[in-house]
Design a protein around this motif. Sequence first.
Motif: not given
Length: 79
Positions: A7-19
């Motif tokens: 779950e942490g990996f998915l959250l980090r990946m999603n955040r990097s894409i958004q920024a």
Amino acid sequence: MRIITDEGFLLRMNRSIQAEGSFAQLKHDMNFRRFMCRGQNNVLAESILLAVAHNINKLHNKIQANRTGKHLFELKKTA
């Protein structure tokens, strides 16, 4: 929550894409390369102006595409 969990990996990946998308639009579409002012307060003021310009541009595009009354997700009703 740990950042090495699935779950942490998915959250980090999603955040990097958004920024990344916002910075890419500032750099490419608005042709922003460097701050024009010096000093922490001046750079902060300039970055706030860039954020406001970015949001106005997003709103303008939504108005042009007639998508102002639509939401990304269905709104939940409260009791």
